[in-house]
Design an enzyme around this catalytic site. Structure first.
Site, mmCIF file in Angstrom:
data_model
loop_
_atom_site.group_PDB
_atom_site.id
_atom_site.type_symbol
_atom_site.label_atom_id
_atom_site.label_comp_id
_atom_site.label_asym_id
_atom_site.label_seq_id
_atom_site.Cartn_x
_atom_site.Cartn_y
_atom_site.Cartn_z
ATOM 1 N N ASP A 117 0.759 -1.429 0.120
ATOM 2 C CA ASP A 117 0.244 0.126 -0.141
ATOM 3 C C ASP A 117 0.931 1.352 0.195
ATOM 4 O O ASP A 117 2.204 1.223 0.360
ATOM 5 C CB ASP A 117 -0.795 0.050 1.291
ATOM 6 C CG ASP A 117 -2.224 -0.840 1.014
ATOM 7 O OD1 ASP A 117 -2.280 -1.400 -0.007
ATOM 8 O OD2 ASP A 117 -2.644 -1.140 1.954
ATOM 9 N N LYS A 139 -3.492 3.379 -3.267
ATOM 10 C CA LYS A 139 -4.830 4.131 -3.651
ATOM 11 C C LYS A 139 -4.639 5.463 -3.003
ATOM 12 O O LYS A 139 -4.753 5.838 -2.032
ATOM 13 C CB LYS A 139 -5.941 3.317 -2.648
ATOM 14 C CG LYS A 139 -6.261 1.846 -3.059
ATOM 15 C CD LYS A 139 -7.388 1.323 -2.468
ATOM 16 C CE LYS A 139 -7.475 -0.171 -2.734
ATOM 17 N NZ LYS A 139 -8.785 -0.731 -1.832
ATOM 18 N N MET A 254 -8.612 8.956 8.800
ATOM 19 C CA MET A 254 -9.286 9.304 7.622
ATOM 20 C C MET A 254 -10.250 10.550 7.648
ATOM 21 O O MET A 254 -11.097 10.485 6.706
ATOM 22 C CB MET A 254 -9.815 8.094 6.668
ATOM 23 C CG MET A 254 -8.907 6.928 6.622
ATOM 24 S SD MET A 254 -9.475 5.581 5.846
ATOM 25 C CE MET A 254 -10.668 5.030 7.109
#
Length: 323
Positions: A117, A139, A254
């Protein structure tokens, strides 16, 4: 590398996955890194978007840099003799490779393929054997992204080819990491899977910023939530009024983009707008920053300080504690 690169301008002339561990190491040594490549992998693009490296896709003047690195991609490791390989999900912590567990390092050292990641500690891939294949499945928020279906396919395909696949994920694989979806996909394909837990940024981020999530006599619990979608969004399942009344430290992952809406919902839910609040960005990395504020001013202060993802928000009286 046996080089003193602190404060020096370093030009890296490759942009693929194999050079990301080197770039991560240069950043930890406080080098000023420029990537001079016409195309880069998603992990390098993410570093550039976050302002941690400069990406010069056009011609660059090599003479303007103190150190120039030309990387040679590693050869792909041949599959082992096993008929069916295996997958190990390694939770790699908030970013510093020193926070990976001993079991996590052992898995990387025996890997044939590492699927990483964007927030994984790429420096740790240097622990792998020569010839390891590195797959970048970053991502980038509102940018280049690898779908979860594609990640699942990559894991299964390599494992079925007889390889030991290490899925390197930031934080802990099961804390907003979609790790269990990968376990399910491997199980459905008959691929053996092992999970190595990781240090979650929900606790490590505040701790590295000097903020305990609990403190005797002050708070007896903490609640971790995802701020990926704002309050009131059809996909949000959180009761912000209940969170405001919980009496626990609130840790938001987040949630940089949605912080204004979260603050508004908590205040509407009855949480005092003077409640201490802090944000810890890039926890454990050389670029780590901490902004202390109040619930009322948190969003404005974070914006003024240029705080971007990844960052952890802490709401509660612990955010006012000093070592």
């Amino acid at each position: 590398m046996e080089l003193n690169v602190a404060g020096r301008s370093v030009l890296v002339l490759e942009g693929n996955e194999t050079v990301v561990p080197t770039i991560a190491g240069l950043l930890r040594e406080n080098a000023k890194v420029t990537v001079g490549a016409p195309t880069v992998c998603a992990a390098i693009e993410d570093l550039a978007r976050r302002g941690l490296v400069d990406w010069a896709p056009d011609h660059v003047d090599e003479s303007a840099h103190e150190v120039v690195l030309r990387s040679v991609p590693r050869e792909t490791m041949p599959p082992s003799s096993e008929s069916v390989g295996r997958v190990t999900l390694v939770g790699a912590g908030p970013g510093d490779p020193g926070l990976i567990t001993v079991a996590g390092r052992a898995a990387i050292e025996s890997a044939d393929v590492v699927v990483a990641d964007r927030l994984a500690p790429w420096e740790a891939i240097a622990w792998a054997r020569p010839g390891v294949e590195v797959v970048d499945v970053s991502k980038i928020p509102f940018g280049r992204s690898t779908s979860q279906d594609e990640i699942n396919r990559v894991l299964v395909e390599h494992a079925r080819a007889g390889r030991h696949v290490v899925r390197l994920k930031g934080g802990d694989s099961f804390v907003f990491g979609r790790g269990f979806e990968e376990v399910q996909a491997c199980a459905a394909a008959g691929v053996p899977t092992t999970v190595v837990p990781g240090v979650t940024s929900s606790v490590a981020g505040p701790g590295l910023g000097g903020i305990p999530v609990t403190h005797r006599g002050l708070v007896q619990g903490f609640t971790v939530v995802s701020g990926h979608v704002p309050p009131g969004h059809p996909d949000s399942t959180l009761d912000y009024a209940a969170l405001a009344r919980s009496g626990t430290t609130l840790v938001v992952l987040m949630g940089v983009r949605t912080l204004p809406a979260i603050v508004e919902a908590l205040i509407e839910g009855g949480l005092d707008e003077a409640t201490p609040c802090a944000l810890v960005a890039d926890a454990s990395l050389p670029s780590q920053r901490v902004v202390r504020s109040t619930l009322r001013d948190a969003a404005a202060d974070a914006s003024a300080a240029g705080i971007g993802a990844p960052a952890v928000a802490v709401v509660g009286h612990v955010a006012a504690l000093e070592p």
